[in-house]
Every structure is written in C-alpha cells, then in structure tokens.
Design an enzyme around this catalytic site. Structure first.
Site, PDB file in Angstrom:
ATOM      1  N   HIS A 261       0.851  -1.180   0.000  1.00  0.00           N
ATOM      2  CA  HIS A 261       0.000   0.000   0.000  1.00  0.00           C
ATOM      3  C   HIS A 261       0.894   1.240   0.000  1.00  0.00           C
ATOM      4  O   HIS A 261       1.659   1.454   0.937  1.00  0.00           O
ATOM      5  CB  HIS A 261      -0.906  -0.007   1.230  1.00  0.00           C
ATOM      6  CG  HIS A 261      -1.952   1.055   1.217  1.00  0.00           C
ATOM      7  ND1 HIS A 261      -3.007   1.042   0.340  1.00  0.00           N
ATOM      8  CD2 HIS A 261      -2.106   2.174   1.964  1.00  0.00           C
ATOM      9  CE1 HIS A 261      -3.777   2.087   0.553  1.00  0.00           C
ATOM     10  NE2 HIS A 261      -3.233   2.798   1.536  1.00  0.00           N
ATOM     11  N   ASP A 263       0.497   5.096  -0.111  1.00  0.00           N
ATOM     12  CA  ASP A 263      -0.357   6.270  -0.103  1.00  0.00           C
ATOM     13  C   ASP A 263       0.225   7.322  -1.042  1.00  0.00           C
ATOM     14  O   ASP A 263       1.389   7.713  -0.905  1.00  0.00           O
ATOM     15  CB  ASP A 263      -0.471   6.838   1.304  1.00  0.00           C
ATOM     16  CG  ASP A 263      -1.429   6.037   2.177  1.00  0.00           C
ATOM     17  OD1 ASP A 263      -2.452   5.572   1.649  1.00  0.00           O
ATOM     18  OD2 ASP A 263      -1.153   5.879   3.376  1.00  0.00           O
ATOM     19  N   ASP A 373      -8.137   1.076   1.872  1.00  0.00           N
ATOM     20  CA  ASP A 373      -7.932   2.092   2.909  1.00  0.00           C
ATOM     21  C   ASP A 373      -8.608   3.394   2.521  1.00  0.00           C
ATOM     22  O   ASP A 373      -7.943   4.342   2.096  1.00  0.00           O
ATOM     23  CB  ASP A 373      -6.429   2.319   3.128  1.00  0.00           C
ATOM     24  CG  ASP A 373      -6.156   3.324   4.224  1.00  0.00           C
ATOM     25  OD1 ASP A 373      -6.998   3.466   5.123  1.00  0.00           O
ATOM     26  OD2 ASP A 373      -5.095   3.961   4.193  1.00  0.00           O
ATOM     27  N   HIS A 576      -7.186   9.264  -1.138  1.00  0.00           N
ATOM     28  CA  HIS A 576      -7.912   9.156   0.131  1.00  0.00           C
ATOM     29  C   HIS A 576      -7.176   9.714   1.348  1.00  0.00           C
ATOM     30  O   HIS A 576      -7.671   9.543   2.480  1.00  0.00           O
ATOM     31  CB  HIS A 576      -8.338   7.705   0.384  1.00  0.00           C
ATOM     32  CG  HIS A 576      -7.209   6.739   0.580  1.00  0.00           C
ATOM     33  ND1 HIS A 576      -6.855   5.827  -0.386  1.00  0.00           N
ATOM     34  CD2 HIS A 576      -6.373   6.526   1.619  1.00  0.00           C
ATOM     35  CE1 HIS A 576      -5.853   5.095   0.066  1.00  0.00           C
ATOM     36  NE2 HIS A 576      -5.536   5.505   1.278  1.00  0.00           N
TER      37      HIS A 576
END
Length: 874
Positions: A261, A263, A373, A576
């Site tokens: 993941h 971000d 997420d 997000h």
C-alpha cells in the site's frame, strides 16, 4: 505444566532472537562511503552520479528533514569468501522497524540503473549467490531524509513542511558493509519462528502444541550456540517431521497476495511518493526473481505512470513480470480515491482513466475495485463498478468501525439502483500483513462467515509508505502453505480468489446501501479549502467539456489532451489522504497551489470554448434544468434577471420579475420579502423567522434562530485530522454578537443583510439574501479563520417532523434516519452529502443546498436537547 511451557517458550524466543537471527550473517567487512547532499529538491540519477562526493563515514550525521543525499559505496569481496553468498548491508540510520515513514533509499549501479530499495526491514542487496572472490563493489545510493512524522503519534508537527522543519540533521549512518549470508541458518530461523508462533497460538490442551514444542526442544538441544552455522542443518533435521505434516482438510484457507500500500500522499508529499514507487517496485522485482512462486498485486494507474516517466528500467521490469504472471494489476482506478467525496462523474473517470492506462500501457484488463484504505464507501459504488464491467470489490477499512461490528466478511453489496457487486473484507484486519502466526490465527477467529465459506484473502507486505513484501514473508508462507494446526496460506491471483469465493458461497448475504465507517468522520470536513477546490474543479471540468462539445459542433478542435491532463490532476487530488484533509501541511499547500493553477486554466479554457462556439456575448446555463436567475457581473453585482433553458443559451434580455424583492426595517429587525418567502433578521444578524408564503408556513421553531454559527471544541480522542467524536457536540459557543449589521438593496432584484462578527483571532462576514422570483434563502460566509482545535458549524433548525433525511450522493441519494433508535443510527451522528440534503414530512419538505460542503449533522430534537439540522460550514 503451564510453567514448563512458559520456560520452553522463553528459551526458544531467546535463542531465536539472540543467537540464530544474528548468525544469518557470519562474516562482515566494511565498505567505503562518500556523500553528496542535493542542494534542494531531488535530482535525476544522471545528475547525481556526476556530482562531487566528499568523504563520509559510518557514524556521521546526515539529512535535515526532507533533504536528499547521495552516497557512493565502494569495496571488494574478500578473496577468502569464494563460493559464499554475499550481500551488501546498508542502514542509513533507521528509527524503528516500520518502513515508509522515515529514511528510505534506492540503490543504483554505477551506470545509474535502479537495483532495489532499502528500508528497515529490507536493508540488503544480494551481490552473488556464489562469490569468486575479489569482485569489486560499486553503487550509488539515493537516500531520502524523510522525518518520522508519527514519532509523537498523530499530533501537529513542525516536520510537516520544509518551511517549518528544523534544520539540524536527523539521521546517523549506522551500517555499510559486505556480509556472508548463511542459507542454512536462514532456513533454521524460519523453521523455528513459524513453529514457535504456531505453538503460541494453539491451546495448551492441543496435542499438536506439545508435538511442536518437543520438536523445537530437540532442535535447540542439537544446536550449538557457539557454532550456529555448523549445527544449523542438524537442528533443522529435528524439525522436518513437524513441518511436513499437512494442514487438515477443514483448515481455513487464506489466499495470499503480495501487496504494498503506497499512499499517494500522506505523511510525505507527492514528490516523495514518486520515489517510493521506484523503491518498492524495484524490491518487488528482486523478490520475484528470487521466488518464482511469488505474486504481487498493485493498484493506482497514476503510480505506474510515474514509474514509466521517471524509471524506465523499473518500468520494463514490471512489464516483464506481468508477462510472467508474477505481477498482477488490480484496482481499476487512477488512484485509490476517497470513497465518499468525489462526484459521480469523477468516480467514473477514476475507473475509465485507470482501466484505459492499464489496457493501453500494460495490456491488462482489470476486474475489480481494490480500495483497502478509505473512510467509508458511497452506496453508488456498486452500480458504478458494475457499469464499468467490474466483478468484485475489496476493502479492509470497515473493520476499524468503533461501535458496530460489520456482520460479514464476504457478501453481495447492493447499491442504490439495485446493482450488486461481490465484496470481501479480509478478516485478518490489515492490508499490511507480515504473515506471522498471530495474524493468521486472528483471521480464522475473526472470520464471520464460518460454516458457509472457508476462504479469505490476505494482502501481505509493508505498506502505507510502501516497502512491500520481503523475503521473510515468503519464507513464512512456504512453511504455512499446508501446516497442521495452521490455516493454509496459498499464493493466488485476487481474481481467482473472488471466483472461488463466489462459487463456494452461493447464498452469500446482501448488504444494501452505504458502507459507513464509524470512525474518521472529520474527513468530510477537514481542510475546507481542499473540498472547495475539488468541487469547483469538478464543476469547471464539466462546463469545459460541455462548451467545447458545443464548439466542436461548430468546427473547433476539441482540446482532448489538455482536458484529459486536467482530469488526471483532479483525480490525483482525490486520493484518500488528500481530499479528506488527512495529510501533512506540505500536501495541503501543494493541493491548493495545484487547484489554483488548474482552475485558472479551466476558466481560460471555458472562455475559449464559448468564443469558439460563438457564445461570448450570451448567457449560458450549464445546469440540466431551465433557470430564471440573476446574472451577475465580475464583482457579484446583479445585471439582470434572465431566463435560460437547460444546458442552453439565451441573450442577455432582462426579465421583469414577477416577485420583486422588498426590504424594510421593523424596529431593530430587517425584513426581506419577495412574495414567495419572507425572512426576518434581528439586530444580532440572526434569522428569527423564515415564512414560506405559498404555504403560509413558519419554518423556524419558536424561540430559536437560524443561520446561527456555533464554535465547538475540536479535540477528538485520537486522529485529529480524521476524527470528530460525539462529545464535540456538547461544548460550544454561539456566535451571536455582531460587529455590524447592514442592509444592502440591489433594486428590486436582490436584498441582503451583511453581518460581520469577530471571535478569537478570526473574523467573518455572513450574508443573508433574498432574490427576485426565487423561493430560496441564500446564506454565505466569508471567513478569515485563525482558530486552533475549533470547529465552526451553521445551525439551521426547521419546523418539520422527519424521521429520515435524504442526502445527495453520486447519481442519486440515500435516506438516513434522523433518530437514534439503534446503535447503527446513533453512530451516524456525522454524515456525508454532496450538494443537498432534504428533510420531509408527508406533504412538505425542506432542502438545504451547498456549494462546497460535505459534512452534515442532521438529527431530530431529542427531549432535553436542542433541535439540530446543521450542515457543516467550515
């Protein structure tokens, strides 16, 4: 017996951590270091390799926050290491052991080719499986001095921006050496670790626990602590039997997939994410070469696009492992966006842009939404995904809900139009699994669909700041692929998992409506300027496309590439942790700069489109309904009341208002009236009455006022940027003192009450307006905000008996309760809406629209509490 078991556990743990793990490397020699500090922002490798490097040594400090340093590493493999496996070990000064939120590095060859990333759990470069001895070693290492933002948990920090971060170095270089890697000790480490973790998870009454314990005891009895390398093979032989026993037929099956993941921005700026992709993806390529059975899934077309642009060697490697079946493209979207705030059109563009990139650049068709997420998910998602031809949806975040446990892990999710998509929440409760025993058994215990389903998915690999899977995880997976007493962990393509799960669970339950996260409700509101920028950009893009389509019909060339680029920029800002306002200050500053540039370009583009379509001197209406409204000049002064058709054009011909506005003073009050609605404003600038004249109905409750701004304390229990906790509602100040209350009349077209207020170190101007031929009351706030840990809301109490409210979402609306009969309803004390909310009783309703607000609190008035129906203002 319990005491004996505890003593055995202590012995195993100590020998593993203090003897076996350190013995994985049996001999070490230092390498030479030189360093070059990049003057400002990162530079390409070609520029860095040509720089002048100064002497540097292990133990030296380096790196003010957010700076970049390059290190030249040189040495030679000792001749007496011939036949041995040799690795380069680097530790630039890691703080803690979680990757992604501290120093990171990318190793390059002397020719500038990316080799692999370096992070606290992956600090080696394999040089040779079998050294000849005497080989030269020469690399360049790009090191990022990213600060540990979470060192003091989630509280404001000066390290959130280059402008405020301290100047002193924050890292000390710890390790730069060549080392002999011992494969047999490495194997022993994971034989022992996996069995030890299994033993701890099994009940004391379980025979398998005791079999494992006795085998580990025998292995440790064989192992000579003063000769780990020499006795590792003998110790492993004692564990072959217990490791070879297969899992039971009824064991839960975990479908494992490597994952990282990353971000797109969070505790680092976008510029750093561009480098994180190269570090993580180069690690994955190295792991894929070492483990042929390894599989890795990555989403976010934007991140692939950055790699293609900046790291062609990594890009070519990705394409090769995709062709080999080891790299799996998932997600179908441009980024992993917020699941609530983007408009319907933006959510469609996330998918069309993502799927187009994956198809055109990588030859891949994706089949699902991979969004582990985000902070809740709109009820429009199923129909958008199904219309895109997608088959499945994955998230993990709903497991974070504070109040109610979601009742399923595998289910059909039904959207507002009845569309359904097969959905899974991994019960392992993380998208950053390390495949350790505690996590695997937690997944089995948590799985809520036992008895009907037997499989769940586990994404493994370090994430948030990237890092990805490491070889330790693959070693664990190989041992628990089928191991008695453990759930089975099998590497599998997510498409295969979803197909098998759906085939197995033919009567999976159905969840209807939004997936509301009972946490992080503040993301509907945090950083209001970002929300406004998003809304304005979405609106301007729609207008630009509309009017360029009209211009194209007149023969103009449609600016496809420019609008496509602008869309991609807006989609990027919907990530997000950007649009929700949950990133560091640097991200917010860049967000506002990017929106300002994009909106200026869109305004120019719209003007050019109107000129090309011959509409410059006309009044244009981009709304999908006909309008009679005020045309304003650049200063906001009314020019005329005009009528325009839906999606149409009209001449600037004034219309005589059928309901002109009047304004008069009634003692200390001001009354605005247009024959449709009458508004009374008192001397404090507060609305004491709104009368719907067509229905002869008073809308403001007796003794109450509307458009009352209330200043709340804003100190949640945790997660300052993310959370609004229920207790905030009970401590607030009414802003009912006015510096000035003025009446402004624009003929019979508009009348306004302009109110200025001061509070704390802030100042605001409220405007209450009534327009000709318009049954709406217009409220506006111009705010100079300088408060800390405060929350400003606009209170709009209405006389309407509504058990539910309706709120606009993408391509429709959802209905939510205004009461709190159940814990599920009570948890929704803060909700999301797009442009409007509506409350109604039989035969009558009231709507509140907004131009850039998402967070709302819409509840009935419980006994003993004040009535509320308050969209958030700032």
């Amino acid at each position: 017996m319990h005491q004996n078991l505890t003593l055995v556990e202590e012995r195993i743990h100590r020998v593993l951590t203090e003897r076996i793990v350190p013995a994985v490397y049996s001999a070490r020699v230092p390498v030479a270091l030189k360093a070059w500090m990049v003057p400002d922002e990162p530079v390409p490798a070609s520029e860095a390799l040509a720089a002048d490097y100064a002497p540097f040594a292990v133990g030296d400090s380096w790196g003010r926050a957010w700076s970049t340093w390059w290190f030249e590493v040189s040495g030679e493999i000792p001749t007496d290491w011939a036949g041995r496996t040799v690795e380069l070990l680097l530790d630039p000064g890691f703080q803690g052991d979680w990757p992604g939120n501290q120093a990171e590095a990318l190793v390059h060859t002397a020719d500038g080719v990316q080799v692999k990333g370096i992070h606290p759990r992956n600090h080696y470069v394999r040089l040779t499986d079998e050294a000849a001895g005497g080989e030269p070693v020469h690399f360049f290492v790009e090191a990022a001095a990213n600060p540990d933002i979470l060192v003091n948990d989630f509280i404001p920090t000066k390290f959130g921006s280059k402008k405020t971060a301290p100047e002193k170095p924050i890292y000390t270089f710890r390790t730069a050496e060549l080392a002999v890697f011992e494969p047999e000790v490495w194997g022993l480490q994971f034989d022992v670790e996996v069995l030890y973790q299994l033993m701890k998870e099994l009940p004391e009454t379980e025979p398998r626990r005791h079999e494992v314990m006795r085998a580990l005891e025998r292995a440790l009895n064989v192992l000579r602590l003063d000769d780990i390398v020499g006795t590792a093979a003998s110790a492993r032989a004692e564990l072959v039997d217990v490791l070879s026993r297969p899992a039971s037929a009824s064991a839960h099956r975990l479908s494992g997939i490597g994952h990282a993941h990353i971000d797109t921005a969070w505790l680092w700026p976008i510029r750093e994410t561009k480098r994180k992709t190269a570090r993580t993806f180069s690690n994955v390529l190295a792991l894929a070469e070492q483990y042929p059975d390894f599989r890795f899934a990555a989403s976010s077309a934007q991140q692939y696009a950055w790699v293609k642009e900046r790291y062609p060697h990594v890009w070519e490697g990705i394409k090769a492992v995709i062709a080999a079946g080891q790299w799996i493209v998932v997600g179908s979207q441009w980024v992993e966006p917020d699941g609530n705030l983007p408009s319907g059109e933006a959510m469609v563009r996330q998918i069309t842009q993502g799927m187009r990139f994956f198809r055109d650049e990588l030859g891949v068709e994706t089949h699902g939404i991979w969004l582990p997420d985000s902070f809740g998910y709109t009820a429009a998602f199923p129909q958008i995904a199904k219309l895109a031809g997608l088959d499945w949806f994955l998230t993990q975040k709903i497991s974070w809900s504070q109040t109610n446990k979601f009742p399923h892990h595998t289910f059909w999710w039904e959207g507002i139009d009845g569309s359904r998509i097969f959905t899974h929440f991994p019960p392992i409760d993380t998208y950053n699994s390390t495949l350790e025993g505690e996590e695997l058994h937690h997944a089995v215990r948590q799985f809520r669909d036992k008895g009907k389903a037997t499989t769940s998915l586990v994404p493994f690999g370090y994430g948030d700041g990237g890092g990805g899977p490491i070889r330790e995880m693959m070693e664990r997976q190989r041992r628990v692929e089928s191991l008695e007493g453990s759930p089975r962990v099998e590497i599998e393509h997510p498409d295969e998992f979803f197909a098998a799960a759906q085939a197995e669970y033919t009567d999976a339950p159905v969840w209807v409506g939004e997936l509301y996260l009972e946490l992080h409700r503040g993301t509907f509101t945090s950083h209001a300027r970002e929300k406004r920028g998003n809304r304005e950009a979405e609106n301007r893009l729609r207008e630009a496309e509309l009017w360029w389509t009209a211009a194209a019909l007149k023969g103009a060339e449609y600016p496809y590439e420019a609008l496509d680029r602008l869309w991609q920029g807006v989609l990027l800002q919907q990530f997000h942790d950007i649009l929700p306002g949950s990133s560091i200050q640097w991200v917010h500053e860049q967000n506002e700069e990017d929106y300002a540039i994009a909106l200026a370009e869109l305004e120019r583009s719209i003007a050019e489109a109107l000129a090309a379509a011959g509409l410059s001197a006309a009044v244009v209406n981009s709304a999908d309904h006909a309008r009679r409204s005020l045309a304003l000049d650049a200063d906001g002064t009314p020019l005329a009341l005009v009528e325009t058709p839906a999606l149409g054009v009209a001449s600037l011909v004034p219309v005589t208002p059928a309901h002109p506005v009047t304004a008069e003073r009634d003692g200390d009050a001001i009354v605005l009236d247009n024959g449709l609605v009458r508004v009374t404003v008192d001397a404090r600038g507060l609305v004491t009455s709104i009368v719907d004249l067509a229905e002869n109905r008073e809308l403001v409750p007796a003794g109450r006022v509307a458009n009352l701004l209330q200043l709340h304390q804003d100190l949640p229990n945790a997660w300052d940027a993310w959370d609004i906790d229920a207790h905030y509602r009970y401590t607030y100040d009414d802003l009912d003192a006015a510096d000035a209350v003025e009446l402004v009349v624009d003929g019979d077209l508009r009348a306004r009450v302009v109110v200025t207020r001061s509070f704390g170190t802030s100042r605001l101007t409220q405007t209450i307006a009534v327009n000709a031929d318009d049954a709406r009351v217009h409220f506006a706030v111009d705010l100079d905000w300088n408060e800390r840990e405060k929350l400003l809301k606009a209170s709009l109490p209405f006389v309407v008996h509504a058990h539910h409210h309706s709120a606009e979402i993408q391509y429709g609306h959802v209905r939510r309760a205004t009461h709190t009969n159940t814990s599920w309803e009570d948890a929704k004390f803060e909700v999301m809406a797009h442009r409007w909310v509506h409350v109604e009783e039989p035969g009558y309703g009231i709507g509140v629209t907004n131009d850039a607000t998402y967070g709302h609190d819409i509840t009935s008035a419980p006994s003993g509490r004040r009535e509320r129906s308050r969209p958030r203002c700032a």
